[in-house]
Structure formats: structure tokens, C-alpha cells
Design a protein around this motif. Structure first.
Motif, short mmCIF file in Angstrom:
data_model
loop_
_atom_site.label_atom_id
_atom_site.label_comp_id
_atom_site.label_asym_id
_atom_site.label_seq_id
_atom_site.Cartn_x
_atom_site.Cartn_y
_atom_site.Cartn_z
N GLY A 111 14.52 -11.98 -3.36
CA GLY A 111 13.69 -12.14 -2.18
C GLY A 111 13.00 -10.83 -1.92
O GLY A 111 13.09 -9.88 -2.71
N ILE A 112 12.32 -10.75 -0.79
CA ILE A 112 11.68 -9.49 -0.41
C ILE A 112 12.77 -8.54 0.07
O ILE A 112 13.62 -8.91 0.87
CB ILE A 112 10.62 -9.73 0.68
N GLU A 113 12.73 -7.33 -0.46
CA GLU A 113 13.74 -6.32 -0.14
C GLU A 113 13.05 -5.07 0.40
O GLU A 113 11.95 -4.73 -0.03
CB GLU A 113 14.52 -5.93 -1.39
N ASP A 114 13.76 -4.37 1.28
CA ASP A 114 13.30 -3.07 1.75
C ASP A 114 13.97 -2.01 0.89
O ASP A 114 15.18 -2.03 0.69
CB ASP A 114 13.67 -2.86 3.22
N ALA A 115 13.17 -1.10 0.37
CA ALA A 115 13.66 0.01 -0.45
C ALA A 115 13.10 1.30 0.15
O ALA A 115 12.15 1.26 0.92
CB ALA A 115 13.19 -0.18 -1.90
N PRO A 116 13.66 2.44 -0.23
CA PRO A 116 13.15 3.70 0.32
C PRO A 116 11.67 3.93 0.03
O PRO A 116 10.99 4.65 0.75
CB PRO A 116 14.00 4.76 -0.39
N TYR A 117 11.14 3.30 -1.00
CA TYR A 117 9.75 3.51 -1.41
C TYR A 117 8.84 2.36 -1.02
O TYR A 117 7.66 2.36 -1.38
CB TYR A 117 9.69 3.76 -2.92
N GLY A 118 9.34 1.34 -0.31
CA GLY A 118 8.49 0.24 0.14
C GLY A 118 9.22 -1.09 0.14
O GLY A 118 10.42 -1.16 -0.09
N ARG A 119 8.47 -2.15 0.36
CA ARG A 119 9.00 -3.52 0.34
C ARG A 119 8.61 -4.14 -0.99
O ARG A 119 7.48 -3.98 -1.45
CB ARG A 119 8.43 -4.33 1.50
N LEU A 120 9.52 -4.88 -1.59
CA LEU A 120 9.27 -5.40 -2.93
C LEU A 120 9.97 -6.72 -3.16
O LEU A 120 10.87 -7.11 -2.43
CB LEU A 120 9.74 -4.39 -3.97
N TYR A 121 9.54 -7.39 -4.21
CA TYR A 121 10.27 -8.53 -4.77
C TYR A 121 10.04 -8.54 -6.27
O TYR A 121 9.14 -7.88 -6.80
CB TYR A 121 9.87 -9.86 -4.12
N ARG A 122 10.89 -9.29 -6.97
CA ARG A 122 10.83 -9.38 -8.44
C ARG A 122 10.65 -10.83 -8.84
O ARG A 122 11.22 -11.72 -8.22
CB ARG A 122 12.12 -8.84 -9.05
N ALA A 123 9.88 -11.05 -9.92
CA ALA A 123 9.61 -12.42 -10.38
C ALA A 123 9.43 -12.44 -11.89
O ALA A 123 9.14 -11.42 -12.51
CB ALA A 123 8.35 -12.96 -9.70
N GLU A 124 9.61 -13.63 -12.45
CA GLU A 124 9.29 -13.88 -13.86
C GLU A 124 8.06 -14.75 -13.92
O GLU A 124 7.86 -15.63 -13.09
CB GLU A 124 10.44 -14.64 -14.54
N ASP A 125 7.25 -14.54 -14.96
CA ASP A 125 6.07 -15.38 -15.13
C ASP A 125 6.42 -16.61 -15.97
O ASP A 125 7.59 -16.87 -16.28
CB ASP A 125 4.88 -14.60 -15.68
N VAL A 126 5.42 -17.34 -16.36
CA VAL A 126 5.59 -18.62 -17.04
C VAL A 126 6.32 -18.51 -18.38
O VAL A 126 6.96 -19.46 -18.80
CB VAL A 126 4.21 -19.30 -17.18
N GLU A 127 6.29 -17.35 -19.04
CA GLU A 127 7.01 -17.17 -20.30
C GLU A 127 8.17 -16.17 -20.17
O GLU A 127 8.79 -15.81 -21.16
CB GLU A 127 6.07 -16.76 -21.43
N GLY A 128 8.45 -15.76 -18.95
CA GLY A 128 9.63 -14.92 -18.71
C GLY A 128 9.39 -13.43 -18.63
O GLY A 128 10.34 -12.67 -18.48
N HIS A 129 8.14 -12.97 -18.73
CA HIS A 129 7.87 -11.55 -18.51
C HIS A 129 8.20 -11.24 -17.05
O HIS A 129 7.94 -12.04 -16.16
CB HIS A 129 6.41 -11.20 -18.79
N ARG A 130 8.74 -10.05 -16.82
CA ARG A 130 9.18 -9.70 -15.48
C ARG A 130 8.20 -8.77 -14.78
O ARG A 130 7.62 -7.88 -15.39
CB ARG A 130 10.57 -9.07 -15.54
N TRP A 131 8.06 -9.02 -13.49
CA TRP A 131 7.10 -8.30 -12.65
C TRP A 131 7.80 -7.86 -11.37
O TRP A 131 8.63 -8.59 -10.83
CB TRP A 131 5.94 -9.22 -12.27
N MET A 132 7.44 -6.68 -10.88
CA MET A 132 7.86 -6.23 -9.55
C MET A 132 6.60 -6.00 -8.75
O MET A 132 5.66 -5.36 -9.21
CB MET A 132 8.67 -4.94 -9.61
N PHE A 133 6.58 -6.56 -7.54
CA PHE A 133 5.44 -6.40 -6.64
C PHE A 133 5.90 -5.58 -5.45
O PHE A 133 6.89 -5.92 -4.80
CB PHE A 133 4.91 -7.78 -6.22
N LEU A 134 5.19 -4.48 -5.19
CA LEU A 134 5.61 -3.48 -4.21
C LEU A 134 4.51 -3.20 -3.21
O LEU A 134 3.36 -2.95 -3.59
CB LEU A 134 5.97 -2.18 -4.95
N GLN A 135 4.88 -3.25 -1.94
CA GLN A 135 4.00 -2.81 -0.87
C GLN A 135 4.57 -1.50 -0.37
O GLN A 135 5.66 -1.47 0.21
CB GLN A 135 3.95 -3.84 0.26
N ALA A 136 3.86 -0.42 -0.63
CA ALA A 136 4.38 0.91 -0.25
C ALA A 136 4.17 1.19 1.22
O ALA A 136 3.35 0.63 1.86
CB ALA A 136 3.68 1.99 -1.10
#
Length: 136
Positions: A111-136
Motif C-alpha cells: 500500500g502507500i507507505e510513509d518513508a523518511p524520503y517521501g510517500r511511496l508504493y510498490r507494484a508489478e507490471d503486466v510481466e512482473g517488472h517491479r516499480w516503486m512510485f515515490l512522492q517526495a
């Protein structure tokens, strides 16, 4: 816009479908799409919040989701929610981005998490490549 200093280059078994999915799920914008004579993605580029991702298609390529079905080591490291061999993307609104990805059926690793460097979440795409999306 100046050229990004780092450009991830990802392979997919079905590159054209992956491009379409990344546009729908993650809001990327198509910059370039070149298909070969058989209609396969020879080269694709997506604009991503001031950055760029290149894609290509290779029929013999096996993405992370397919690979883990017969490789116990890959299955073990993909059993964590962490971004392993993935891409970090800075976004302006992580909540809206998360909802878009969820609605498109992204494999949400967190889910969306708070980290010292911003808010983020992690996801896999349609073939399983992993992505992290960060709002600083």
C-alpha cells in the motif's frame, strides 16, 4: 526537456501490449513506438514524469512472473514486496497514481507507505517488472 541522465531499458515478451498497459496503469506517455515487419515492438519509449523508459520485445525473453514459475531462486526473491531489479519513478500525487494502478489491475506489492524520503508504493507490471512510485 533535457535528456534524462539515466534511462532504464526493459525487455518484454509482448512489448506492444506492455507499452499499452504501462500507459493505462501508470499514466506514462508514449514518445515513440517502432514495430518490425511482423508487428512486434522493435523499440518503444515512454515519457515518465520528466524521465524516460525504453522498451523492446524479444519473443524468447521471459519476464519475472513467467520465470518464477520454474525457478525456485526467482520465486524466493520475488516473494518479497521489495523492488528487485526495478525502476523508481517520482510522481506528483502518489495517492492518485496508486488508485490508477489499482484500477488497471497492477500487482500491488504494498500500500502507500510513509518513508523518511517521501510517500511511496510498490507494484508489478503486466510481466512482473517491479516499480516503486515515490512522492517526495
Amino acid at each position: 526537456m533535457p535528456a534524462p541522465s539515466v534511462v532504464p531499458m526493459l525487455s518484454y515478451q509482448d512489448g506492444a501490449a506492455a507499452m499499452d498497459w504501462l500507459i493505462e496503469a501508470f499514466g506514462f506517455r508514449e514518445a515513440e513506438r517502432r514495430l518490425d515487419d511482423d508487428g512486434h515492438l522493435a523499440h518503444g519509449e515512454l515519457d515518465v514524469e520528466g524521465g524516460r523508459v525504453m522498451l523492446s520485445e524479444l519473443a524468447s525473453y521471459e519476464g519475472p512472473t513467467a520465470h518464477r514459475t520454474h525457478c525456485t531462486a526467482a520465486d524466493a526473491w520475488l516473494s518479497t514486496p521489495w523492488v528487485i531489479d526495478g525502476v523508481l519513478v517520482h510522481v506528483a500525487d502518489v495517492e492518485a497514481h496508486y488508485e490508477r494502478a489499482r484500477a488497471a489491475g497492477a500487482g500491488l506489492l504494498s500500500g502507500i507507505e510513509d518513508a523518511p524520503y517521501g510517500r511511496l508504493y510498490r507494484a508489478e507490471d503486466v510481466e512482473g517488472h517491479r516499480w516503486m512510485f515515490l512522492q517526495a
